[in-house]
Scaffold this motif. Structure first.
Motif, PDB file in Angstrom:
ATOM      1  N   GLY A 146      -7.297  -0.487   3.304  1.00 52.39           N
ATOM      2  CA  GLY A 146      -8.381  -0.156   2.376  1.00 52.39           C
ATOM      3  C   GLY A 146      -8.332   1.282   1.890  1.00 52.39           C
ATOM      4  N   ARG A 147      -7.821   2.175   2.728  1.00 49.32           N
ATOM      5  CA  ARG A 147      -7.866   3.587   2.400  1.00 49.32           C
ATOM      6  C   ARG A 147      -6.554   4.131   1.818  1.00 49.32           C
ATOM      7  NH1 ARG A 147     -12.829   5.344   3.419  1.00 49.32           N
ATOM      8  NH2 ARG A 147     -13.967   4.210   5.014  1.00 49.32           N
ATOM      9  N   ALA A 148      -5.670   3.233   1.468  1.00 52.01           N
ATOM     10  CA  ALA A 148      -4.434   3.676   0.818  1.00 52.01           C
ATOM     11  C   ALA A 148      -4.780   4.280  -0.542  1.00 52.01           C
ATOM     12  CB  ALA A 148      -3.503   2.485   0.633  1.00 52.01           C
ATOM     13  N   ALA A 149      -4.057   5.337  -0.925  1.00 50.60           N
ATOM     14  CA  ALA A 149      -4.378   6.009  -2.180  1.00 50.60           C
ATOM     15  C   ALA A 149      -3.961   5.169  -3.396  1.00 50.60           C
ATOM     16  CB  ALA A 149      -3.713   7.377  -2.214  1.00 50.60           C
ATOM     17  N   TRP A 150      -2.809   4.514  -3.267  1.00 48.73           N
ATOM     18  CA  TRP A 150      -2.285   3.734  -4.395  1.00 48.73           C
ATOM     19  C   TRP A 150      -1.843   2.351  -3.924  1.00 48.73           C
ATOM     20  CZ3 TRP A 150      -1.837   5.575  -9.456  1.00 48.73           C
ATOM     21  CH2 TRP A 150      -2.140   6.944  -9.614  1.00 48.73           C
ATOM     22  N   PHE A 151      -1.798   1.413  -4.876  1.00 46.77           N
ATOM     23  CA  PHE A 151      -1.242   0.096  -4.584  1.00 46.77           C
ATOM     24  C   PHE A 151      -0.053  -0.125  -5.509  1.00 46.77           C
ATOM     25  CE2 PHE A 151      -5.922  -0.792  -3.886  1.00 46.77           C
ATOM     26  CZ  PHE A 151      -5.830  -0.666  -2.508  1.00 46.77           C
ATOM     27  N   LYS A 175      -4.201   2.846  -8.997  1.00 46.18           N
ATOM     28  CA  LYS A 175      -4.930   3.783  -8.126  1.00 46.18           C
ATOM     29  C   LYS A 175      -6.032   3.031  -7.379  1.00 46.18           C
ATOM     30  CE  LYS A 175      -7.056   8.353  -8.273  1.00 46.18           C
ATOM     31  NZ  LYS A 175      -6.473   8.786  -7.027  1.00 46.18           N
ATOM     32  N   ASN A 176      -6.232   3.365  -6.138  1.00 43.81           N
ATOM     33  CA  ASN A 176      -7.309   2.756  -5.350  1.00 43.81           C
ATOM     34  C   ASN A 176      -8.569   3.596  -5.492  1.00 43.81           C
ATOM     35  OD1 ASN A 176      -8.969   1.535  -3.514  1.00 43.81           O
ATOM     36  ND2 ASN A 176      -7.763   2.081  -1.711  1.00 43.81           N
ATOM     37  N   GLU A 177      -9.533   3.084  -6.244  1.00 44.27           N
ATOM     38  CA  GLU A 177     -10.753   3.874  -6.492  1.00 44.27           C
ATOM     39  C   GLU A 177     -11.666   3.915  -5.278  1.00 44.27           C
ATOM     40  OE1 GLU A 177     -11.209   1.069  -9.177  1.00 44.27           O
ATOM     41  OE2 GLU A 177      -9.991   2.059 -10.722  1.00 44.27           O
ATOM     42  N   ASN A 178     -11.472   3.009  -4.329  1.00 47.08           N
ATOM     43  CA  ASN A 178     -12.386   2.927  -3.188  1.00 47.08           C
ATOM     44  C   ASN A 178     -11.902   3.703  -1.967  1.00 47.08           C
ATOM     45  OD1 ASN A 178     -14.060   1.075  -4.584  1.00 47.08           O
ATOM     46  ND2 ASN A 178     -12.544  -0.505  -4.148  1.00 47.08           N
ATOM     47  N   ALA A 179     -10.763   4.385  -2.108  1.00 46.15           N
ATOM     48  CA  ALA A 179     -10.141   5.000  -0.934  1.00 46.15           C
ATOM     49  C   ALA A 179     -11.069   5.941  -0.170  1.00 46.15           C
ATOM     50  CB  ALA A 179      -8.876   5.739  -1.344  1.00 46.15           C
ATOM     51  N   GLU A 180     -11.987   6.599  -0.882  1.00 44.25           N
ATOM     52  CA  GLU A 180     -12.834   7.605  -0.226  1.00 44.25           C
ATOM     53  C   GLU A 180     -14.209   7.065   0.151  1.00 44.25           C
ATOM     54  OE1 GLU A 180     -11.511  10.565   0.364  1.00 44.25           O
ATOM     55  OE2 GLU A 180      -9.673  10.048  -0.702  1.00 44.25           O
ATOM     56  N   GLY A 181     -14.437   5.791  -0.038  1.00 43.84           N
ATOM     57  CA  GLY A 181     -15.773   5.224   0.197  1.00 43.84           C
ATOM     58  C   GLY A 181     -16.230   5.307   1.638  1.00 43.84           C
ATOM     59  N   GLN A 182     -17.520   4.977   1.836  1.00 42.63           N
ATOM     60  CA  GLN A 182     -18.133   5.102   3.155  1.00 42.63           C
ATOM     61  C   GLN A 182     -17.791   3.926   4.078  1.00 42.63           C
ATOM     62  OE1 GLN A 182     -20.761   6.672   5.085  1.00 42.63           O
ATOM     63  NE2 GLN A 182     -20.135   8.582   4.145  1.00 42.63           N
ATOM     64  N   SER A 183     -18.190   2.729   3.644  1.00 45.39           N
ATOM     65  CA  SER A 183     -17.962   1.565   4.508  1.00 45.39           C
ATOM     66  C   SER A 183     -17.654   0.342   3.654  1.00 45.39           C
ATOM     67  CB  SER A 183     -19.204   1.298   5.364  1.00 45.39           C
ATOM     68  OG  SER A 183     -20.280   0.944   4.527  1.00 45.39           O
ATOM     69  N   GLY A 184     -17.158  -0.683   4.298  1.00 49.61           N
ATOM     70  CA  GLY A 184     -16.862  -1.924   3.586  1.00 49.61           C
ATOM     71  C   GLY A 184     -15.677  -1.796   2.645  1.00 49.61           C
ATOM     72  N   ILE A 185     -14.789  -0.845   2.921  1.00 47.77           N
ATOM     73  CA  ILE A 185     -13.650  -0.593   2.039  1.00 47.77           C
ATOM     74  C   ILE A 185     -12.642  -1.737   2.118  1.00 47.77           C
ATOM     75  CG2 ILE A 185     -11.817   1.059   1.478  1.00 47.77           C
ATOM     76  CD1 ILE A 185     -14.731   2.057   1.200  1.00 47.77           C
ATOM     77  N   GLY A 186     -12.470  -2.244   3.330  1.00 48.51           N
ATOM     78  CA  GLY A 186     -11.511  -3.337   3.523  1.00 48.51           C
ATOM     79  C   GLY A 186     -11.878  -4.545   2.669  1.00 48.51           C
ATOM     80  N   THR A 187     -13.171  -4.905   2.684  1.00 45.43           N
ATOM     81  CA  THR A 187     -13.643  -6.042   1.900  1.00 45.43           C
ATOM     82  C   THR A 187     -13.411  -5.785   0.411  1.00 45.43           C
ATOM     83  OG1 THR A 187     -15.652  -5.304   2.988  1.00 45.43           O
ATOM     84  CG2 THR A 187     -15.450  -7.624   2.600  1.00 45.43           C
ATOM     85  N   THR A 245       0.851  -1.193   0.000  1.00 44.84           N
ATOM     86  CA  THR A 245       0.000   0.000   0.000  1.00 44.84           C
ATOM     87  C   THR A 245       0.886   1.242   0.000  1.00 44.84           C
ATOM     88  OG1 THR A 245      -0.144  -0.245   2.391  1.00 44.84           O
ATOM     89  CG2 THR A 245      -1.991  -1.059   1.119  1.00 44.84           C
ATOM     90  N   SER A 246       0.497   2.221  -0.817  1.00 41.71           N
ATOM     91  CA  SER A 246       1.347   3.387  -1.012  1.00 41.71           C
ATOM     92  C   SER A 246       0.530   4.672  -0.987  1.00 41.71           C
ATOM     93  CB  SER A 246       2.065   3.243  -2.358  1.00 41.71           C
ATOM     94  OG  SER A 246       2.635   4.459  -2.736  1.00 41.71           O
ATOM     95  N   THR A 247       1.159   5.778  -0.571  1.00 42.55           N
ATOM     96  CA  THR A 247       0.438   7.057  -0.556  1.00 42.55           C
ATOM     97  C   THR A 247       0.550   7.775  -1.898  1.00 42.55           C
ATOM     98  OG1 THR A 247       2.394   8.050   0.393  1.00 42.55           O
ATOM     99  CG2 THR A 247       0.669   7.473   1.927  1.00 42.55           C
ATOM    100  N   THR A 248       1.592   7.454  -2.655  1.00 46.18           N
ATOM    101  CA  THR A 248       1.768   8.116  -3.951  1.00 46.18           C
ATOM    102  C   THR A 248       1.969   7.071  -5.037  1.00 46.18           C
ATOM    103  OG1 THR A 248       4.168   8.198  -3.758  1.00 46.18           O
ATOM    104  CG2 THR A 248       2.955  10.068  -2.853  1.00 46.18           C
ATOM    105  N   SER A 249       2.131   7.543  -6.265  1.00 48.74           N
ATOM    106  CA  SER A 249       2.266   6.609  -7.382  1.00 48.74           C
ATOM    107  C   SER A 249       3.728   6.358  -7.762  1.00 48.74           C
ATOM    108  CB  SER A 249       1.501   7.143  -8.588  1.00 48.74           C
ATOM    109  OG  SER A 249       1.999   8.415  -8.920  1.00 48.74           O
ATOM    110  N   THR A 250       4.644   6.724  -6.870  1.00 50.35           N
ATOM    111  CA  THR A 250       6.053   6.470  -7.176  1.00 50.35           C
ATOM    112  C   THR A 250       6.696   5.668  -6.044  1.00 50.35           C
ATOM    113  OG1 THR A 250       6.710   8.513  -6.098  1.00 50.35           O
ATOM    114  CG2 THR A 250       6.353   8.621  -8.473  1.00 50.35           C
ATOM    115  N   PRO A 251       7.716   4.892  -6.353  1.00 48.32           N
ATOM    116  CA  PRO A 251       8.389   4.097  -5.314  1.00 48.32           C
ATOM    117  C   PRO A 251       9.059   4.976  -4.250  1.00 48.32           C
ATOM    118  CG  PRO A 251       9.039   3.387  -7.517  1.00 48.32           C
ATOM    119  CD  PRO A 251       8.250   4.625  -7.702  1.00 48.32           C
ATOM    120  N   GLU A 252       9.350   6.230  -4.607  1.00 47.01           N
ATOM    121  CA  GLU A 252      10.030   7.096  -3.640  1.00 47.01           C
ATOM    122  C   GLU A 252       9.059   7.644  -2.575  1.00 47.01           C
ATOM    123  OE1 GLU A 252      11.170   7.140  -6.889  1.00 47.01           O
ATOM    124  OE2 GLU A 252      12.942   6.107  -6.123  1.00 47.01           O
ATOM    125  N   GLY A 253       7.774   7.521  -2.853  1.00 43.31           N
ATOM    126  CA  GLY A 253       6.778   8.051  -1.916  1.00 43.31           C
ATOM    127  C   GLY A 253       6.671   7.187  -0.678  1.00 43.31           C
TER     128      GLY A 253
END
Lengths: 147, 305, 104
Positions: free
Chosen positions: C21-26, C40-52, C6-14
């Motif tokens: 579930g709420r990580a911005a990038w994988f 990109k994690n499209e579900n990062a901002e979802g309400q519930s059940g993000i982990g699943t 799980t990553s916060t940015t789209s580069t390895p240096e990030g």
């Protein structure tokens, strides 16, 4: 028929069949035991595997029959008997030769198992699909079950 | 139509139960015997504890429909996943895996509509119990008790209220229904007060009490519900709550002074035995205020006082 | 085997994201070839059940190992079911640091 058995023989020769994991309900509550009151302290130790500890516990503490105990650990009765025998011999060896006992992970499959790597501090699970018993990050074998 | 009053508070432990139980008692004594108490704190209903001699008259098991996916019929098209607002459905096409997570499901039924293959069937799942209790006071208590581990508080309250209104639908009746709300200002509270005619806010004069009451006032204003405040444990904390009420022109229905003996009685579950004259007067005042307030709302300005 | 970090940015240096579930990038690392791709994690901002949802994605991607800061109970159950190895790292690391540790 001959070819087939030869094939089997070769297979066995090339690679030992991977051991089925032995279920351990709870890892031992100690890291090891050290003898005291002995003048020439031994530096050698015996490594007691988690499944061996579990075998002793089930048979001699919970007083189960080998059949019952083998079912708990998810292995055959014969395999259980072998593990149990090895565990007793190791304990005897430690007592007689005044050796330290160390609890070592071995081939255990812990119920809800999480392990910790003492090299990189990563915590991890080992699902049944994965053969390696070492740390998935740094590959160290210095791992221990979390309680 | 029966008159519905909810007893609520932002902060927990301000005395919703104390006030509800006492109000039922005093309303039954001085106003009407047709007064029912509904315990909407479905996670831990405890109004009943104060009536040791009470008898359960009926119990009703409540279920909610949880859909199940038949993997033999499922095409793994993921249409149901798109429909599900609560992310309760897991479909993994390559693994031929499809499952619904009961703890996330809100029983909305959208997935059954989405599925064209008929692979989704709804099955009843235990939600909780509705118990009717005869306490000898008014019409007794109806309580909802949510299944342990379930997160469907709001649904349970909805079922509880449905059940109550089914049995108390008489249009001409003058009865009063008191709803003891759960603490907080979240969905279960909103559900409890959504269809009531009046809300009694129980507050305590401490900084925490004031803060949480403010949240509750905001909620009630937004919902457009008429309400009044009862200050419990008066004498504790500070006077800020009073200036707030004055500023906002919120009616103060009454005050119950803080009294150690009274708290002790509560802890022993002997809330309604040998009520001391002071508490009696406080509650009578509150009942009168509610009465007056309600009659004003209905545009009737005469009464027997 | 593929590994997901799980990553916060789209580069390895990030920096590595400790949320599952709420990580911005994988970052998907192929341990055989050593190549890493970012999704990109499209579900990062979802309400519930993000982990699943994220666990579902992991299984779909055919990932065998997931590295994150923690896993919720529902995600844990699902990953366990599909034999995905979970790894928890509690250090503030960059994604590249973890990749280097794996490569050894």
């Amino acid at each position: 028929m001959r070819i087939f058995s030869l094939y089997l023989y070769e297979q066995k020769f090339i690679m030992a069949r991977p051991k089925t994991l032995r279920k351990v309900v709870k890892p031992p509550g100690f890291k090891g035991y050290k003898p005291y009151g002995h003048q020439h302290a031994q530096t050698k130790c015996v490594e007691l595997l988690y499944e061996e500890y579990e075998a002793i516990k089930l048979a001699d503490y919970d007083l189960m029959t080998h059949q019952q105990a083998s079912e708990v650990m998810g292995i055959s009765r014969a395999t259980f008997a072998r593990i149990y025998e090895r565990a007793r011999r190791k304990m005897a060896e430690a007592l007689v030769e005044v050796k330290e006992i160390k609890a070592v992970y071995g081939h255990a499959l812990l119920d809800k198992s999480w392990l910790i790597c003492h090299n990189c501090n990563a915590r991890f699970t080992i699902p049944e699909t994965i053969r390696n018993r070492n740390c998935p990050v740094c590959k160290s074998f210095n791992v221990e079950a979390l309680k | 139509m029966p008159l519905k009053i909810a007893v609520a508070s932002g902060k927990g432990g301000t005395g919703k139960t104390t006030v509800s139980v006492n109000l039922q008692y005093f309303i039954s004594k001085s106003l009407t015997d047709e007064v029912l108490l509904v315990d909407c704190d479905v996670e831990e209903p405890n109004d009943r504890i104060f009536f040791p001699d009470s008898k359960t008259t009926s119990t009703l098991e409540v279920t909610h429909a949880i859909p199940e996916i038949d993997r033999n019929k499922c095409l793994f098209c993921r249409k149901c996943v798109d429909y599900c607002e609560f992310n309760a459905i897991v479909v993994i096409p390559p693994a031929h895996f499809a499952e619904i997570n009961a703890s996330l499901c809100h029983s909305c039924g959208a997935c059954s509509v989405a599925c064209r293959e008929g692979a989704i069937r709804e099955k009843p799942h235990p939600l909780g119990k509705i118990t009717t209790v005869n306490t000898g006071i008014g019409e007794g208590i109806v309580e909802g008790r949510l299944e342990v581990g379930s997160a469907m508080q709001t649904l349970m309250i909805k079922e509880l209220k449905k059940n109550v209104s089914k049995h108390h639908r008489d249009a001409d009746s003058d009865e009063i229904i008191l709803f003891d709300a759960p603490p907080g200002t979240s969905c279960p509270v909103v559900e409890t007060i959504a269809d009531v005619d009046y809300v009694i806010l129980v507050a305590e004069p401490t900084p925490f009490g004031l803060n949480d009451m403010t949240l509750m006032v905001e909620l009630l204003v937004e919902m457009g519900k008429p309400f009044g405040v009862v200050i419990n444990k008066a004498g504790l904390g500070n006077k800020e709550i009073y200036s707030f009420l004055k500023e906002q022109e919120i009616e103060l229905l009454g005050e119950i002074p803080f009294n150690k003996e009274y708290a002790g009685k509560y802890a022993e579950g002997k809330l309604l035995q040998n009520i001391d004259p002071h508490a009696r007067r406080c509650y009578s005042d509150i009942v009168t205020s509610i009465e007056r307030r309600l009659l004003q709302d209905e545009g009737i300005n005469y009464f027997k006082w | 085997m593929k590994t997901l970090i799980t990553s916060t940015t789209s580069t390895p240096e990030g920096p590595f994201d400790k949320r599952f579930g709420r990580a911005a990038w994988f970052c998907v690392l192929d341990e055989k070839t050593g190549e890493s791709t970012f999704i990109k994690n499209e579900n990062a901002e979802g309400q519930s059940g993000i982990g699943t949802k994220t666990a579902e994605k992991v299984v779909e991607l055919g990932v065998g190992k997931v590295i994150s800061g923690d896993f919720g109970p529902k995600a844990k159950k699902l990953l366990d079911k599909f034999g995905v190895q979970m790894v928890i790292i509690n250090e503030d690391l960059k994604v590249i640091d973890i990749i280097n540790r794996i490569k050894g």
